[in-house]
Design an enzyme around this catalytic site. Structure first.
Site, PDB file in Angstrom:
ATOM      1  N   GLY A  33      -9.205   3.597  -8.011  1.00 10.81           N
ATOM      2  CA  GLY A  33      -8.391   4.723  -8.476  1.00 10.81           C
ATOM      3  C   GLY A  33      -8.639   5.020  -9.948  1.00 10.81           C
TER       4      GLY A  33
ATOM      5  CG  HIS B 146      -3.125   1.295  -2.234  1.00 12.74           C
ATOM      6  ND1 HIS B 146      -1.788   1.146  -2.472  1.00 12.74           N
ATOM      7  CD2 HIS B 146      -3.767   0.513  -3.147  1.00 12.74           C
ATOM      8  CE1 HIS B 146      -1.607   0.291  -3.478  1.00 12.74           C
ATOM      9  NE2 HIS B 146      -2.788  -0.099  -3.911  1.00 12.74           N
TER      10      HIS B 146
ATOM     11  CG  LEU C 271      -1.863  -1.240   1.300  1.00 17.89           C
ATOM     12  CD1 LEU C 271      -2.758  -1.151   2.535  1.00 17.89           C
ATOM     13  CD2 LEU C 271      -2.713  -1.391   0.043  1.00 17.89           C
TER      14      LEU C 271
ATOM     15  CD  GLN D 107      -8.894  -2.243 -11.456  1.00 15.16           C
ATOM     16  OE1 GLN D 107      -8.133  -3.157 -11.687  1.00 15.16           O
ATOM     17  NE2 GLN D 107      -8.741  -1.422 -10.430  1.00 15.16           N
TER      18      GLN D 107
END
Ligand code: AMP
Length: 278
Positions: free
Chosen positions: A145, A35, A31, A151
């Site tokens: 993100g 994140h 992370l 995605q």
């Protein structure tokens, strides 16, 4: 108090009495501040925050890439504790994919170009694991993100089509001071490659500036990005794209919003970045 759970059953049990709404941040660990921003946002918008840490083998095409993906659960748990996460789900591969696992989620057209074309099977792996996580956690909100723009579109399509009630929320890309988008993969860059890597952000900025000056030819914007990338000898571009923000089809003319995106290799490391122009 942070609680760590490792099985499907423990996760369901822990969530049965959790205050609502629940916010989920799916990650592959290692992370960083990108994140952290997602987790912080989840904390402010939900009564319970769940972070999943799972390096998903099914979204890696290359076994060597999976093998060298950086991992440090202790460090990840420390960050989650600092950020006030309520629940970490850190399952084994066998827990996510029970023996004999034989079901995949395959999203259509929006998963095909760009990253889908460059990494066959990647989005099948992503959609499958996110469908499992959405079902197990049953969160009201899940945070993703903008750095992985395609995605996000794939997951929204999947959640809508499969009637999964979790809303996928996009968060802006977090960058280093020199513009490089934060990524777990940045750790693999040599010092020279690290120094060269901000060229992605520079190329996006240059195309954005050209567009702001009135350029409406998508090919002119692509050429501008390729020109900037070519200034950096360590950068080997894989693709450079100016696409429709909904369908991801390549544009001829930029008459509305557009997604500028690219994948660039630095030695063995592959970096992606993107920016939306309105
Ligand atoms: P990963 O652990 O790389 O699979 O990423 C987990 C989530 O964090 C995904 O939704 C990513 O898009 C998001 N993420 C990764 N890097 C960044 C960044 N630099 N800024 C914002 N979000 C990010």
């Amino acid at each position: 108090m942070l609680r760590i759970v490792r099985t499907r059953a423990e996760l369901r049990e822990a969530l049965a009495t959790a205050p609502r709404p629940v916010g989920l941040v799916p990650t592959m660990g290692w992370l960083h501040d990108g994140h952290r921003a997602l987790i912080h946002r989840a904390r402010t918008e939900n009564a319970t925050t769940v972070v999943s840490i799972f390096v998903n083998p099914r979204q890696f095409g290359d076994p060597a890439d999976l093998e060298k993906y950086p991992r440090s659960e202790a460090r990840d748990i420390a960050l989650c504790t600092e950020e006030g996460v309520d629940l970490v789900f850190a399952p084994s591969v066998e827990e996510v994919y029970p023996p004999g696992f034989d079901t995949m989620v395959k999203v259509g057209a929006v998963a095909e170009p760009l990253e889908g074309a460059a990494r066959p099977g990647h989005f099948d792996g992503v959609a499958t694991v996110v469908a499992i996580l959405f079902d197990l956690v049953g969160a009201e909100h899940a945070y993703f993100g903008q750095k992985d723009a395609q995605q996000l579109l794939v997951i929204r399509r999947m959640a809508l089509d499969l009637a999964l009630p979790t809303e996928a929320i996009a968060h802006p890309t977090v960058r280093e001071a020199d513009g490089l988008a934060m990524s777990s993969r940045n750790v693999h860059l040599s010092p020279a490659e690290r120094a060269a890597a901000p060229v992605l952000a520079r190329a996006l900025r240059a195309a954005r500036a050209l567009h702001a000056d009135g350029e409406r030819s998508a090919e002119a914007l692509r050429s501008e990005m390729r020109r900037i990338l070519a200034e950096e000898p360590l950068a080997s571009p894989e693709y450079v794209s100016v696409a429709d923000t909904g369908t991801l089809r390549e544009l001829d003319a930029v008459t509305g919003p557009a997604l500028l995106s690219m994948a660039v290799h630095f030695g063995p490391t592959r970096l992606i970045d993107n920016e939306i122009i309105e």
